[in-house]
Design a protein around this motif. Sequence first.
Motif, short mmCIF file in Angstrom:
data_model
loop_
_atom_site.label_atom_id
_atom_site.label_comp_id
_atom_site.label_asym_id
_atom_site.label_seq_id
_atom_site.Cartn_x
_atom_site.Cartn_y
_atom_site.Cartn_z
N LEU A 63 33.82 10.42 -69.02
CA LEU A 63 34.78 11.88 -69.08
C LEU A 63 35.15 11.89 -68.42
CD1 LEU A 63 35.46 11.99 -72.99
CD2 LEU A 63 36.63 10.26 -71.38
N ASP A 64 33.29 12.91 -67.50
CA ASP A 64 34.01 14.03 -66.88
C ASP A 64 33.42 13.57 -66.12
OD1 ASP A 64 33.15 16.73 -67.15
OD2 ASP A 64 31.09 16.51 -67.82
N CYS A 65 33.42 12.37 -65.69
CA CYS A 65 33.37 11.90 -64.29
C CYS A 65 34.67 12.21 -62.78
CB CYS A 65 33.08 10.30 -63.53
SG CYS A 65 32.96 9.27 -62.37
N ARG A 98 41.80 8.39 -68.37
CA ARG A 98 43.43 9.39 -69.16
C ARG A 98 43.92 8.49 -69.91
NH1 ARG A 98 44.97 11.90 -62.91
NH2 ARG A 98 45.07 9.28 -62.76
N GLU A 99 43.53 7.17 -70.17
CA GLU A 99 43.73 7.03 -71.16
C GLU A 99 42.61 6.43 -72.31
OE1 GLU A 99 47.58 5.37 -70.67
OE2 GLU A 99 47.18 6.49 -68.55
N ALA A 100 41.96 6.87 -71.79
CA ALA A 100 40.72 6.20 -73.05
C ALA A 100 41.12 7.05 -74.32
CB ALA A 100 39.07 7.22 -72.24
N PRO A 101 40.53 6.96 -75.56
CA PRO A 101 40.84 7.56 -76.98
C PRO A 101 40.28 8.88 -77.11
CG PRO A 101 39.36 5.80 -77.25
CD PRO A 101 40.14 5.94 -76.01
N PRO A 149 40.73 17.42 -73.82
CA PRO A 149 39.88 16.47 -74.77
C PRO A 149 38.80 15.67 -73.85
CG PRO A 149 42.54 15.58 -74.37
CD PRO A 149 42.28 16.57 -73.83
N PHE A 150 39.11 15.92 -72.49
CA PHE A 150 38.30 15.81 -71.29
C PHE A 150 37.09 16.47 -71.32
CE2 PHE A 150 41.98 13.92 -70.71
CZ PHE A 150 41.28 12.38 -71.50
N ILE A 151 37.45 17.57 -72.04
CA ILE A 151 36.24 19.08 -71.52
C ILE A 151 34.88 18.36 -72.81
CG2 ILE A 151 35.28 21.25 -71.81
CD1 ILE A 151 37.29 20.96 -69.80
#
Length: 422
Positions: free
Chosen positions: A206-208, A218-221, A253-255
């Motif tokens: 998610l950090d990449c 962006r589409e990940a749960p 949610p991506f932090i």
Amino acid sequence: MKYRAVRGMHDILPEESWKWQYLEEKIRTFAHRYGFREIRTPMLEYTEVFQRGVGEGTDIVEKEMYTFLDRGGRSLSLRPEGTAAVVRAYLEHNLGASGTPVKLYYIAPLFRYDRPQRGRYRQHHQFGAEILGTPDPAADAEVLSLPIRLMQDLGLREVEVHLNSVGDAACRPRYIAALREYFGRYLDELCPDCRRRYDVNPLRILDCKEERCHRLTREAPTIFPYLCQECRNHFEGVQEHLDWLGIRYTIDPFIVRGLDYYTRTAAEVYSGKLGAQNAMFGGGRYDGLASQLGGPPVPGVGFGMGIERLLLVLEEEGIALPREDGVDVFVATTGKTGHREAFQLLDQMRQAGLRADGDPSHRELRAQMKLANRLGARYAVILGEEELRLGMATVRNMASGDQERLPLEGLIEALRERIQKT
Ligand SMILES: [Zn+2]
Ligand SMILES: [Zn+2]
């Protein structure tokens, strides 16, 4: 020139160091206002502290540490980040024994062997603070509010907080399983690093920063449906406390803090208008870290902010820091006489608490005045032959050029009054 500073490391010269002094003083003032006390740990730790405390398999430990054997054959590493050493010291000295929470801050150099780039050095400096011994969400909000208020006080008005929860040992495994299932469908599309992360810890995908991974992310749960009740309560508690302070934030949610002992709160803070934002600092909760280092469980939460980064952003946003490193008084002679009197007067001024300087070579007056200007002197005291005979001195206001003649007797007091007025 044969020798240069080590690649990726930089000298902080007087033209810059006054800004460091200003910031460091401001940081200390702020930290003390919030009830933090300073901790200074050694620059070196046994390598294991970071292997356990930062995590094997992380880029920091695998690729970026300065690690070497000492003469006794023990593996030592220069500190690549601040928290592991602070928690090691907390455990070693049983700092929680006289009561919790324990609030600690540091301003310290960190060392990372990564690619030198603008504003990133292999030795850089960080201001960090940790609250140890309390799991309460109030601590998360408090420790984050310190650097946010500091940034605002420095004039950075557009501060944006990105906030997330990464769950805990109770609920994160289910989320990681869901991420594996999702990314498992796109393994071929992930970058090589993320294909490895998929096995080790898919949270870190998610950090990449790679565009192809970012698109899939962006589409990940998100973690939110997977959080257990305790983590949910904690997350809401942090938000509530930030609300009480009027600190705005975005749920993002991506932090992620992709290491196992990070729990619950993860935050990143940016400065500047949308679209041109600078990452300023990151923070989070690490309730699993003390046990990872072999101690009893000690909940903790903290942040780390790079000082080089802060200086760069202040400059980019056109915020000037007040310069305070000039001398108050320059003592000049007319060149041939008055050397003894000038030397003694400087000594008296310095003992009286004035910042005073002079020309050790007693060059001609013009050269001395040039030096006075370069030193940022506010007043020049000129001891001419005639003045000395009369027990007087000529005092020049360096900004206005105004001159007056004052008796040597009581001169220091007279200067102090003038300096305090300006
Ligand atoms: Zn990737
Ligand atoms: Zn949980």
